[in-house]
Design a protein around this motif. Sequence first.
Motif, short mmCIF file in Angstrom:
data_model
loop_
_atom_site.label_atom_id
_atom_site.label_comp_id
_atom_site.label_asym_id
_atom_site.label_seq_id
_atom_site.Cartn_x
_atom_site.Cartn_y
_atom_site.Cartn_z
N UNK A 230 23.54 35.26 54.04
CA UNK A 230 24.29 34.11 54.56
C UNK A 230 23.32 33.02 55.01
N UNK A 231 22.24 33.42 55.64
CA UNK A 231 21.23 32.45 56.09
C UNK A 231 20.67 31.68 54.89
N UNK A 232 20.30 32.40 53.89
CA UNK A 232 19.74 31.76 52.70
C UNK A 232 20.71 30.77 52.08
N UNK A 233 21.95 31.18 52.00
CA UNK A 233 22.96 30.28 51.44
C UNK A 233 23.08 29.02 52.28
N UNK A 234 23.12 29.22 53.59
CA UNK A 234 23.28 28.08 54.47
C UNK A 234 22.11 27.11 54.32
N UNK A 235 20.91 27.65 54.31
CA UNK A 235 19.72 26.80 54.18
C UNK A 235 19.74 26.03 52.86
N UNK A 236 19.99 26.76 51.81
CA UNK A 236 19.93 26.15 50.49
C UNK A 236 21.05 25.14 50.28
N UNK A 237 22.25 25.54 50.60
CA UNK A 237 23.38 24.65 50.38
C UNK A 237 23.28 23.39 51.23
N UNK A 238 22.93 23.54 52.48
CA UNK A 238 22.89 22.35 53.32
C UNK A 238 21.83 21.38 52.81
N UNK A 239 20.72 21.93 52.35
CA UNK A 239 19.70 21.02 51.82
C UNK A 239 20.15 20.34 50.54
N UNK A 240 20.83 21.07 49.70
CA UNK A 240 21.32 20.46 48.47
C UNK A 240 22.31 19.35 48.77
N UNK A 241 23.20 19.61 49.70
CA UNK A 241 24.21 18.60 50.01
C UNK A 241 23.58 17.34 50.58
N UNK A 242 22.63 17.52 51.48
CA UNK A 242 21.95 16.37 52.05
C UNK A 242 21.21 15.61 50.96
N UNK A 243 20.49 16.34 50.16
CA UNK A 243 19.69 15.70 49.13
C UNK A 243 20.54 14.89 48.16
N UNK A 244 21.62 15.51 47.71
CA UNK A 244 22.49 14.79 46.77
C UNK A 244 23.07 13.55 47.40
#
Lengths: 151, 151
Positions: B13-27
């Motif tokens: 869950x941590x990994x997902x949160x880190x990765x997804x939040x960064x992708x969303x911000x970046x996009x």
Amino acid sequence: MTKKSPSPETVKAWGRLMRVSRQLVEKTEDRLKAAGLPPLAWYDVLHELAEAGEGGLRPFELIDRVLLAQYNVSRLLARLEADGLVEKLPVSDDGRGQTVRITPSGREMRRRIWAIYGASIADLMGDRLSAKDLETLAGLLARLRDPPTSD
Amino acid sequence: MTKKSPSPETVKAWGRLMRVSRQLVEKTEDRLKAAGLPPLAWYDVLHELAEAGEGGLRPFELIDRVLLAQYNVSRLLARLEADGLVEKLPVSDDGRGQTVRITPSGREMRRRIWAIYGASIADLMGDRLSAKDLETLAGLLARLRDPPTSD
DNA sequence: TCCATATAGATGCAATTGCATCGATAGGGA
DNA sequence: TCCCTATCGATGCAATTGCATCTATATGGA
């Protein structure tokens, strides 16, 4: 042309996600700093390289895995190499590239970071949500991923 | 001394949160950039100031709301002021401080950013989760917040 | 009143990041 | 073989961030 507008629930969830993820990162970075350890990005790279094993990885393969820009990977690897945590090897079949491999002291550093990082994860997330809730959260987040993979 | 270690579900869950939040911000940042607009942090500040109304806010009040370090707020406000998006007013009862207020062109900029930002939120999150799932997500995230408020 | 300490905000300097571009090799077609 | 274009990785330079510290005002106690 019409502009798409998010629903209030969407905005609320978005805000939570932005704020919480930043808090979690910040707190974790603070703990690493307090322990005299390098930032999370170093762990990410060392982790990927450790997973990759003796074959190592090409820098461009790291780019998507760690979600860093090409120039950031290039420079981060330079720092890791300067610290003796990774080594760069020329790659035979592609004169442009190189292979990056983790060194023993890189593995050691990874362990040391994980001691703090893992504890932080447990502390900030594991202690707050049940296993079932963690699964739910992971599942919901999966649906927001870039390639909308099913998983 | 024993080290706390996170469960596999927690790590996932941590990994997902880190990765997804960064992708969303970046996009989202990419879209703003493509539209020739300033970064998300500008929106956050303009938003808080718009909410605050004519009374404005003291810089130190912005710090917790936008999760930026004191010096970052100081410099970001300087940039916003230079662009005429906010104005700084001396505050009568505290000679050290100032009050920051959004200007009309600041409000206009906020609207322009929102046109892109809001669409991005709808696109990346609203279109992917049902209202019910969004509530669930927001609820789970709430339990990870810094002051573990109930909400 | 006077001093010690705390708080608000700014800033010099070093490190990091972003952006654009470069040099070098690959690969593919004429 | 010879270009032309794509890919890999590095880097110069400007902008931003982090860290430590500074100035100025406030506040509370002796």
